[in-house]
Design an enzyme around this catalytic site. Structure first.
Site, short mmCIF file in Angstrom:
data_model
loop_
_atom_site.label_atom_id
_atom_site.label_comp_id
_atom_site.label_asym_id
_atom_site.label_seq_id
_atom_site.Cartn_x
_atom_site.Cartn_y
_atom_site.Cartn_z
NE ARG A 154 -14.46 -30.73 15.23
CZ ARG A 154 -15.48 -30.90 16.07
NH1 ARG A 154 -16.68 -31.15 15.61
NH2 ARG A 154 -15.30 -30.83 17.37
CG HIS A 171 -9.50 -37.36 18.93
ND1 HIS A 171 -10.11 -36.37 19.65
CD2 HIS A 171 -8.75 -36.72 17.98
CE1 HIS A 171 -9.77 -35.19 19.18
NE2 HIS A 171 -8.95 -35.37 18.17
CG ASP A 198 -6.08 -35.24 15.86
OD1 ASP A 198 -6.19 -34.94 17.06
OD2 ASP A 198 -7.01 -35.13 15.06
NE ARG A 205 -7.53 -26.70 15.23
CZ ARG A 205 -7.17 -27.66 16.06
NH1 ARG A 205 -6.05 -28.33 15.83
NH2 ARG A 205 -7.90 -27.97 17.11
CB SER A 228 -8.98 -28.42 22.32
OG SER A 228 -8.30 -27.24 21.97
CE LYS A 269 -10.54 -33.95 14.30
NZ LYS A 269 -9.69 -34.98 14.96
CE LYS A 313 -5.27 -34.78 21.09
NZ LYS A 313 -4.97 -34.63 19.64
CB THR A 314 -0.12 -31.26 19.86
OG1 THR A 314 -1.36 -31.63 19.24
CG2 THR A 314 0.92 -31.02 18.77
#
Length: 531
Positions: free
Chosen positions: A60, A221, A258, A323, A239, A201, A243-244
Site C-alpha cells: 500500500r 483488524h 484479517d 503475499r 505485520s 483495504k 496474527k495469521t
C-alpha cells in the site's frame, strides 16, 4: 445470465461513463486465470497458483490515500496524516479521466459483497483493468448466490486501473498513483498501482466508518477462530507479530484472517478469503497456509526456484511483502456459519524486539483500551533502511491506516463490548526474550502456542499472578508446557539493571504515544504504564 435491455452490462457501466471495448462480466476464476496467462500478465506455479507481479508498488501507499472532503465527511472523519482530504472537484476530475482511460479498453467486472452477516453486508462492484485484479476481488470478497446476481445493484463501486497515472498538477494528488474514497458517491478510485491490497483495504475503510456510526458494530483488524465448544478468540496484531500464524490452528475453525465485525449477534467475517504474507513460508511452520497456495490462489511478487516453477518463499528480491490471496475454503474446517459468538478471549500480539514485555499478561478493561490505542510492535534492526536498532512503532487499534473515525471511537466501543460480554484480554509478546534483538532470542513459537492455548482453556484463570513493576501488567506465575523462568522477562536477562532501563524507556514511549488521546479518554479510568 439474462438481463433486461435497460440492465445489460453495457448499460450498467454507462452509468459510470465507462464505455469499454469489451466487458468481461463476472467471469469464473478459471476464465480470469486464462485471461491473465493469455495476456502474459501471469504464469502458473507448479502448485497451480497464478503468479503475478504488481509492478512498482508491492504494498500500500498510505501517503497517496485520500478521502473526499464534502458535506458527508467534513465533521466525521479524523483528518490528518492518515486521512488526507481531497476536494470533490478533484475527485470528480479523476473519475472522469479514469472513465475515459477505461473506455475503448476491455474491462473486468466482479460483483460480490462484504460481510457474511447479511444484516450488515454491503454489495460491491469492482471494475478493473486487469483480470487478476478481478480474480483478487473474487477471492477476497464474498461470492453471491445466483438469485442475488440478478438485478444486482451495487452499494459501493471500486474502479481500479493500475495503468492509469494521474497528473498531480491537475487533480491535487501527491504523485501519479492514488486511492480515493468518496462517501457521498459511494465509490473508490484506484489508479497508478497494481497492488491488490488497495482494493480490499478501501472497502475495509468504508466498513470502519459506516458500521460504528450506523450499526453500533465494532470493526476490527484482526483474525478470529472458534473452538469446538463455540468459544471465539480474536487476534489483533501488526505485520510480523504472528496474527495469521497463531489463528490458523488445526484444533479450531478459522472464522477469518484479517477483518471482522463485533455486533450484538457476535463476531462475523468481512471477507471471503485470506491475504497472507508468504515470506519464509514452509509447510512445517504454517501447514494450513502452505497447502492453501494452490489452483485459485494468486501469488504476488514471488519468484521461482531456479529452473523450476516452484515458488521461492525465501526470495525477497522483489519485496519482503510477498503475499498470496486465496478463498477461505482453501483452509480445511473453516467456520461455515454467518456469525460466531462474542469473543471469550482477545489477544493483542506484539513483536517486542526490546525483549522487555512479558510473553503473556492479563489485561484489565482499562489496560485493554490503553494498549489497543497503542497498537505497539517494534521494527527489527536490519529489515528497513536506516533501522540499526529496534524501533517502537504504533498503529492505533492495530489498524490506524484504515480508520477514518477518531481512534478513541473504536477504543470506547471495545471497552463497552468487553464489559457487556465479560471478555478476557491478553497481551502476548511474540518477540524477544533474554535481551533485545541482537542479544536475546525470539521466543519459541511452541511456547507462544502453549500460552495461548492455556489462556483459551481457562488454565491461566487458577494460577497466581504477579504485577510487573513498570508496566503494571499481571503476569501468570505458571503455565503448562512453558518454563517458569520464561514467564517473567527480567528473569531471562543476564543484567537486571539493563532490563529495567530498557523497560522504562519503552514504557515512556508507550505513554508518550497515548498523550493525544488522554483528554478524550479522561472520563475512562485507566491503568497507565508506570512512568
Amino acid at each position: 445470465m439474462s438481463f433486461q435491455k435497460s440492465n445489460t452490462p453495457r448499460a450498467q457501466l454507462a452509468t459510470l461513463d465507462i464505455f469499454p471495448s469489451k466487458i468481461n462480466w463476472n467471469l469464473t476464476p478459471e476464465e480470469l486465470i486464462e485471461a491473465s496467462i493469455s495476456s502474459r500478465q501471469g504464469v502458473l506455479a507448479a502448485n497451480g497458483a497464478l503468479t503475478i507481479k504488481t509492478g512498482k508498488f508491492t504494498g500500500r501507499s498510505p501517503k497517496d490515500r485520500y478521502i473526499v472532503l464534502d458535506e458527508v465527511t467534513a465533521k466525521t472523519v479524523d483528518w490528518g496524516e492518515i486521512n488526507k482530504p481531497i476536494s470533490a472537484e478533484n475527485a470528480d476530475k479523476l473519475a472522469e479521466k479514469l472513465s475515459d482511460y477505461l473506455s475503448d479498453r476491455p474491462v473486468y467486472v466482479k460483483d460480490a459483497k462484504a460481510c457474511t452477516l447479511d444484516k450488515y453486508s454491503i454489495k460491491v462492484r469492482v471494475v478493473s483493468e486487469y483480470p487478476w485484479s478481478s480474480q483478487f476481488a473474487h477471492n477476497m470478497f464474498i461470492q453471491l448466490k445466483d438469485q442475488d446476481m440478478e438485478n444486482f445493484v451495487a452499494d459501493w463501486t471500486v474502479i481500479c486501473a493500475p495503468g492509469f497515472q494521474a497528473d498531480p498538477s491537475e487533480v491535487g494528488t501527491r504523485q501519479e498513483n492514488f486511492a480515493i474514497i468518496q462517501f457521498s458517491k459511494k465509490r473508490i478510485l484506484i489508479g497508478g498501482t497494481g497492488y491488490t491490497g488497495e482494493i480490499k483495504k478501501g472497502i475495509f475503510s468504508v466498513l470502519n466508518t459506516v458500521l460504528p456510526m450506523e450499526q453500533n458494530v465494532l470493526p476490527m483488524h484482526c483474525s478470529a477462530n472458534v473452538g469446538k465448544e463455540g468459544d471465539v478468540a480474536i487476534f489483533f496484531g501488526l505485520s510480523g507479530t504472528g496474527k495469521t500464524t497463531l489463528s490458523a490452528d488445526p484444533e479450531r475453525a478459522l472464522i477469518g484472517d484479517d477483518e471482522h465485525g463485533w455486533s450484538q449477534e457476535g463476531v462475523f467475517n468481512f471477507e471471503g478469503g485470506c491475504y497472507a504474507k508468504t515470506i519464509d513460508l514452509t509447510e512445517e511452520k504454517e501447514p494450513q497456509i502452505f497447502k492453501a497456495v494452490k489452483h485459485g490462489a494468486i501469488l504476488e511478487n514471488t519468484n521461482f526456484l531456479s529452473g523450476t516453477r516452484n515458488p521461492d518463499y525465501l526470495d525477497s528480491s522483489i519485496t519482503q511483502n510477498i503475499r498470496v490471496s486465496y478463498p477461505i475454503e482453501h483452509i480445511p474446517g473453516v467456520w461455515q456459519k454467518d456469525v460466531a459468538g462474542a469473543p471469550k478471549d482477545i489477544f493483542f500480539l506484539t513483536c517486542d524486539a526490546f525483549g522487555v514485555l512479558p510473553p503473556i499478561s492479563r489485561l484489565s478493561k482499562e489496560q485493554a483500551m490503553y494498549y489497543f490505542l497503542a497498537g505497539y510492535t517494534a521494527k527489527v534492526a536490519g529489515t528497513e533502511e536506516g533501522v540499526e536498532e529496534p524501533q517502537a512503532t504504533f498503529s492505533a487499534c492495530f489498524g490506524a491506516p484504515f480508520l477514518p473515525l477518531p481512534h478513541t471511537t473504536y477504543a470506547k466501543m471495545l471497552g463497552e463490548k468487553i464489559d457487556q460480554n465479560d471478555t478476557r484480554v491478553w497481551l502476548v509478546n511474540t518477540g524477544w526474550v533474554g535481551g533485545s534483538y541482537g542479544t536475546g532470542k525470539r521466543i519459541s513459537l511452541k511456547y507462544t502456542r502453549s500460552m495461548i492455548t492455556a489462556a483459551m482453556n481457562g488454565e491461566l484463570d487458577a494460577v497466581d499472578y504477579e504485577t510487573h513493576p513498570i508496566f503494571g501488567l499481571e503476569m501468570p506465575a505458571a503455565c503448562p508446557n512453558v518454563p517458569v523462568e520464561v514467564l517473567s522477562p527480567v528473569k531471562t536477562w543476564a543484567d537486571a539493571d539493563a532490563y529495567t532501563h530498557k523497560a522504562q524507556d519503552l514504557a515512556n514511549q508507550i505513554e508518550e504515544n497515548f498523550q493525544p488521546y488522554a483528554e478524550a479518554m479522561a472520563q475512562v479510568k485507566r491503568v497507565p504504564v508506570k512512568v
